[in-house]
Enzyme design. Structure first.
Site, mmCIF file in Angstrom:
data_model
loop_
_atom_site.group_PDB
_atom_site.id
_atom_site.type_symbol
_atom_site.label_atom_id
_atom_site.label_comp_id
_atom_site.label_asym_id
_atom_site.label_seq_id
_atom_site.Cartn_x
_atom_site.Cartn_y
_atom_site.Cartn_z
ATOM 1 N N ARG A 1 23.915 -20.549 6.998
ATOM 2 C CA ARG A 1 24.364 -19.878 5.780
ATOM 3 C C ARG A 1 24.489 -18.372 5.979
ATOM 4 O O ARG A 1 23.747 -17.771 6.756
ATOM 5 C CB ARG A 1 23.373 -20.123 4.637
ATOM 6 C CG ARG A 1 23.446 -21.526 4.102
ATOM 7 C CD ARG A 1 22.587 -21.705 2.873
ATOM 8 N NE ARG A 1 21.193 -21.463 3.176
ATOM 9 C CZ ARG A 1 20.259 -21.398 2.253
ATOM 10 N NH1 ARG A 1 20.577 -21.505 0.972
ATOM 11 N NH2 ARG A 1 19.016 -21.193 2.589
ATOM 12 N N SER B 1 15.759 -19.553 13.359
ATOM 13 C CA SER B 1 14.618 -20.489 13.323
ATOM 14 C C SER B 1 14.340 -21.125 14.681
ATOM 15 O O SER B 1 14.410 -22.361 14.835
ATOM 16 C CB SER B 1 14.881 -21.558 12.273
ATOM 17 O OG SER B 1 15.257 -20.955 11.067
ATOM 18 N N ASP C 1 12.215 -18.727 10.249
ATOM 19 C CA ASP C 1 12.341 -19.310 8.902
ATOM 20 C C ASP C 1 10.991 -19.446 8.191
ATOM 21 O O ASP C 1 10.902 -19.337 6.971
ATOM 22 C CB ASP C 1 13.090 -20.654 8.910
ATOM 23 C CG ASP C 1 12.542 -21.660 9.903
ATOM 24 O OD1 ASP C 1 11.591 -21.330 10.641
ATOM 25 O OD2 ASP C 1 13.066 -22.797 9.953
#
Ligand code: BG6
Ligand code: GLC
Ligand code: GLC
Length: 983
Positions: free
Chosen positions: A609, A669, A723
């Site tokens: 995203r 992440s 993350d």
């Protein structure tokens, strides 16, 4: 017209006479103006005043005659002066027998009413209470003929007061039968009416006695229990008695699981090791034992002591079952059918008397017109009536004729049998203490025929209803079906079956029915069901064995927690450890004074995203998801980072941000060794990523290089954030106690605020620093090997990083489906699942996604929906398979949640000890699709933490905005700090 009837000293009547008026006294005269009859309440007598005349008196005689005698010490004597026969005796006979005549219209009405009750019960409609029960039996298919093995069968309740034990050998070869061995035992009356335990102990004794005489081992015997009473079954070996019927009324059994009662009794007896594998109704045994013929045998009819039928119904029509496929055998329990509209007109005064005097007045009204326990009694009541009326035996009944139960089904069958001849009838009547004349013999035969004809016709009407139901549920114009018949009335009564068949043809002309008498009285069928149940039980054992290593106990989880603590300490000290414990350079959570617009990237979860985060007094987010094709995720590093920059440019254009250089936070992440907030060396890829030339590189530099390659874009990369850290920061914005970040999604990991003094390699002794544990790699040093199953090993071996991320591979969404798939493959190879057929689909990697696990285990989903999900995956399921797949999913996800909980427990305990606190209250910010979507995962994690870290009160906060928001907040904090140092 008549003189008088004389009742000699009888206790019952003496009692009564004390209560009645002088007019109604010990002497009863024909034509008396007052008569007495019995009140509704059993045992209570009341005076009935009726105008004089014969009919009321007859009523009186009918209603009290035999009952009075039962209570008396002595039987009715013969009349003082021989009774003259009424001149209209043939009319009397006619009147009496006429009551038993049932018209076709009445039969059709019974058929329609029963069909209505059946359909109402199938729909699960509770009000008005359906007149039949429609009990699912858990028998799903008629036998294949391949069942084999030796089985003990115990039959209780089908045939009067007898219990039968059989030894049945199934050869598995069609047409090749071995005669069963059997023994019958008479159950004493006091046992039939005594305590339940006594009855089951008696059964266990009979079993031992029978087996003692057989050349069989005392171990490992498999038993099928034919228990012919209405029961709620919840499995092939679980069955709760609803109510006794027929001649049984043992205390303490209704509402109990009769299989357990039998198991307990066998254990008390202790002589044999017998496994009670299945329980079936006699109708089911009859159906299942039916010879395989040209047409399907789908109905099992029993007319024995009682009567009942079972048939194969479409499972989707049985509301109480959560099934939409296949068929299930339903026991109708039509004996309880009663409908005032339909049955009322055919009920005779004899039926009422019989019901009144039975063990269960008001119940099983239909059965009491058909079942063998009652046919003899109905005949006796009619004969007694006609005798009292002077029509039979010169008006002189015998004590036996006036005693309940003196005429048995066998007598009726023999007397009605034309081949038996008058001599035989004569003998039977003489045995009852009667002195029949030739005309008596003839009339008695007529009475037997009349009562039995009605029984057969009523049975036919009910069977026609079942056939109509079958035809309707099969949606067939004409139904071709075989009905397996069993029970002594069907077997021994000469005309019963022919009347039954003829009437069925009349009432259900569209059905082409053949009747097949059951072999071995249903024992073979019970053995068939037992064979199937034994196979299922064996499958269950294999399933349990397979799943046992996934079921972790407290000690195992506590050991995981302890190992994790040790690995954390080593990692922090910079010693060799499977936990890297990476410093993140995040030292503080937001304080609320941060302001500005930020860009954020979020790479490494399910979605990539790009976000625009506006931080004012609140946080506003605009974001867009972009896909990262597998070819890019596993292609070259340059390709990957160029793709990322393309997505950012696209996003900027769409948001009207082109040309602006907003500060950017990058949620990345994957494990990175950070040298500062904006510098992160990728140690190794995890999850599905494997882009070349990235490991060992600074990810921020790779991104900046791509920006430069793209030209015309300016981006200001301020921070790189894992993350877990993004999630902790994001939740920390709402709750300052949030000092832990947890991800359970595609991968799994945690971060937490550690004392800086404990972190080797970062200067400074005061304050805190967020540590990215990279706990996915926990166990890569072999410390989890004892918990690891062969399925974990297979999943690991087939992954792109064998030997790495062992903890993650037992917990996170990317792998759980694969573990399940490997277990399913194993169970299929054992023949436990999918009938042992391996499919191409199941061999395909990754067909099981995390979302399937979550969906399958969702409580709100019916099993049929679970099956639909699995069928979408191309798996050929039976209903047993569906349940087993569900159990596999549960075992795998439960272990995952517990391991995750053990990890969290280690972290919270570490924080508590760091701070020297007796008790710690702390919050964990959590994100990840598995944690959020799975119906039970989060509560299992919390429960495990409570168990392993009882001194920590841990609150779990679900992150709603993803860790992109957290990355923006880290960036905002960094900008704020940079600004304040400039000032
Ligand atoms: C999201 C984060 O909220 O959670 C991701 O923004 C993170 O960065 C993810 O990786 C984890 O969940 P999943 O299921 O998408 O891997
Ligand atoms: C009774 C029982 C039923 C049984 C039938 C025939 O009606 O309730 O379960 O099948 O008798 O034995
Ligand atoms: C993997 C990554 C880790 C990340 C986790 C959750 O374990 O290595 O950095 O936090 O997945 O997405």
């Amino acid at each position: 017209m008549f003189s008088k009837w004389w009742w000699r000293k009888r206790v019952g009547f003496e009692d009564i006479t004390t209560r009645v008026t002088p007019e109604c006294h010990f002497w009863v005269h024909w034509g008396a103006s007052h008569c007495q009859t019995r009140a509704q309440t059993r045992g209570e007598w009341q005076l009935l005043c009726v105008p004089g005349g014969q009919p009321p008196l007859w009523k009186f005689m009918d209603s009290i005659g035999s009952e009075g005698l039962q209570q008396g010490e002595e039987a009715l004597s013969c009349p003082e002066e021989g009774l003259p026969r009424p001149s209209d005796s043939s009319e009397l006979v006619q009147d009496c027998l006429q009551q038993f005549k049932v018209t076709v219209a009445q039969l059709q009405q019974i058929q329609a009413s029963l069909l209505g009750s059946m359909e109402q019960a199938l729909r699960g409609q509770a009000s008005p209470v359906p007149a039949v029960r429609m009990l699912p039996t858990y028998v799903g298919s008629t036998p294949h003929g391949t069942e084999q093995g030796d089985f003990v069968v115990l039959e209780l309740g089908a045939t009067g007061a007898s219990l039968r034990v059989l030894w049945v050998t199934l050869t598995g070869i069609e047409g090749h039968r071995v005669e069963p061995r059997s023994q019958e035992f008479v159950i004493p009356q006091d046992v039939m009416l005594g305590a339940g335990q006594q009855l089951f102990d008696f059964a266990a004794r009979c079993l031992s006695e029978f087996l003692d005489a057989q050349p069989v081992s005392k171990q490992g015997l498999q038993l099928g229990f034919s228990f012919s009473f209405p029961c709620h079954q919840t499995g092939l070996d679980r069955s709760t008695l609803i109510s006794w019927t027929k001649g049984f009324r043992c205390s303490g059994v209704e509402g109990q699981d009769v299989v357990q009662l039998l198991r307990d009794a066998i254990q008390r007896q202790g002589a044999y090791n017998i496994d009670v594998v299945a329980v079936v109704n006699d109708t089911v045994g009859t159906l299942m034992g039916c010879e395989l013929g040209a047409r399907p045998c789908e109905v099992g009819l029993v007319v024995d002591t009682g009567t009942n039928v079972c048939y194969m119904e479409e499972a989707r029509h049985v509301a109480v079952l959560d099934e939409d496929r296949g068929r299930v055998c339903v026991s109708v329990e039509w004996g309880s059918f009663s409908d005032d509209g339909a049955l009322g007109p055919v009920l005779t005064t004899f039926d009422h008397t019989l019901d009144h005097e039975s063990l269960n007045p008001g119940a099983q009204r239909f059965e009491k017109m058909i079942g063998g326990l009652y046919l003899g009694e109905l005949v006796r009541l009619v004969l007694a009536h006609l005798t009292r009326r002077g029509v039979l035996f010169r008006g002189c009944p015998s004590p036996a004729l006036l005693s309940q139960g003196s005429i048995l089904l066998e007598h009726v069958a023999e007397m009605e049998d034309p081949s038996a001849g008058a001599a035989r009838v004569h003998t039977i009547l003489q045995d009852l203490g009667l002195s029949p004349e030739a005309s008596d013999v003839e009339l008695v035969q007529r009475v037997c025929a009349t009562v039995c004809t009605r029984a057969a016709q009523l049975c036919a009407a009910a069977l026609a209803a079942v056939l109509s139901r079958l035809q309707h549920s099969r949606e067939q114009q004409t139904l071709q079906v075989a009905v397996a018949t069993g029970g002594r009335v069907c077997e021994r009564h000469p005309r019963f079956c022919s009347i039954l068949q003829g009437t069925v043809m009349l009432l259900a002309p569209e059905c082409d029915v053949s009747f097949i008498p059951s072999a071995d009285g249903g024992g073979r069928g019970v053995a068939m069901v037992t064979a199937v149940a034994a196979r299922l039980a064996a499958h269950r054992r294999l399933l349990e064995e397979t799943l046992a290593p996934f079921r972790l106990n407290h000690d195992q989880l506590a050991a995981v927690q302890a190992q994790m603590r040790e690995a954390m300490a080593k990692g922090l000290r910079g010693e060799a450890s499977s936990l890297r414990m990476l410093p993140t350079y995040v030292r503080a959570t937001p304080d609320g004074s941060e302001r500005g617009d930020f860009l954020a990237l979020d790479l490494g979860g399910t979605n990539f995203r790009v976000l625009l985060v506006r931080v004012t007094t609140c946080v506003q987010i605009t974001s867009q998801i972009y896909s990262i094709p597998e070819s890019v995720a596993q292609g070259s590093g340059q390709q990957l980072f160029d793709h990322i920059v393309d997505c950012i440019v696209d996003f900027q254009q769409k948001q009207g941000l082109s040309g602006q250089s907003l500060p950017l936070g990058f949620t990345f992440s994957f494990p990175c060794r950070q040298l500062g907030l904006d510098q992160g060396i990728l140690l190794n890829w995890t999850k599905g990523f494997n882009a070349s030339d990235c490991e060992g590189q600074d990810v921020v530099s790779l991104l900046r290089e791509a920006i430069t390659r793209r030209q015309a874009v300016e981006l200001n990369v301020v921070a790189i954030v894992n993350d877990t850290v993004g999630t902790m920061m994001s939740c920390g914005y709402e709750d300052p106690r949030c000092e832990i970040g947890l991800i359970v999604g595609t991968g799994t990991n945690a971060c937490y605020m550690e004392e800086l003094r404990n972190v080797a390699g970062v200067p400074g002794d005061s304050g805190h620093m967020c540590i990215n544990m990279e706990w996915g790699a926990f166990g890569d040093d072999g410390s989890l090997d004892t918990l690891s199953t062969c399925f974990d090993a297979s999943v690991d071996q087939a992954s792109i990083n064998p030997g790495k991320q062992r903890f993650e591979k037992m917990i996170s969404g990317m792998y759980l489906g694969e573990i399940v798939r490997h277990i399913l493959l194993h169970l299929t190879s054992l023949g436990v699942l999918f009938r042992g057929q391996q499919t191409q689909r199941l061999q395909t990697r990754d067909i099981f996604k995390t979302k399937f696990l979550s969906e399958i285990e969702s409580d709100s989903l019916a099993l049929r929906q679970v099956r639909a999900i699995l069928e979408d995956l191309g798996l050929p399921l039976t209903s047993d398979d569906t349940l087993m797949v569900l159990e596999v999913c549960q075992a795998v996800s439960q272990r995952a949640a517990q391991l995750c909980g053990a990890g969290v427990a280690a972290v919270v305990e570490k924080i508590r000890e760091n701070r020297g606190l007796e008790e710690l209250a702390v919050s964990v910010g959590v994100d990840g699709t598995l944690y959020k979507l799975h119906p039970h995962f989060s509560s299992l994690v919390a429960a495990t933490v409570r168990e392993l870290a009882p001194r920590c009160a841990v609150t779990f906060l679900q992150s709603e905005d993803g860790s992109g928001k957290g990355a923006a907040l880290v960036t905002a904090v960094a900008c704020r700090l940079a600004q304040s140092t400039r000032v």
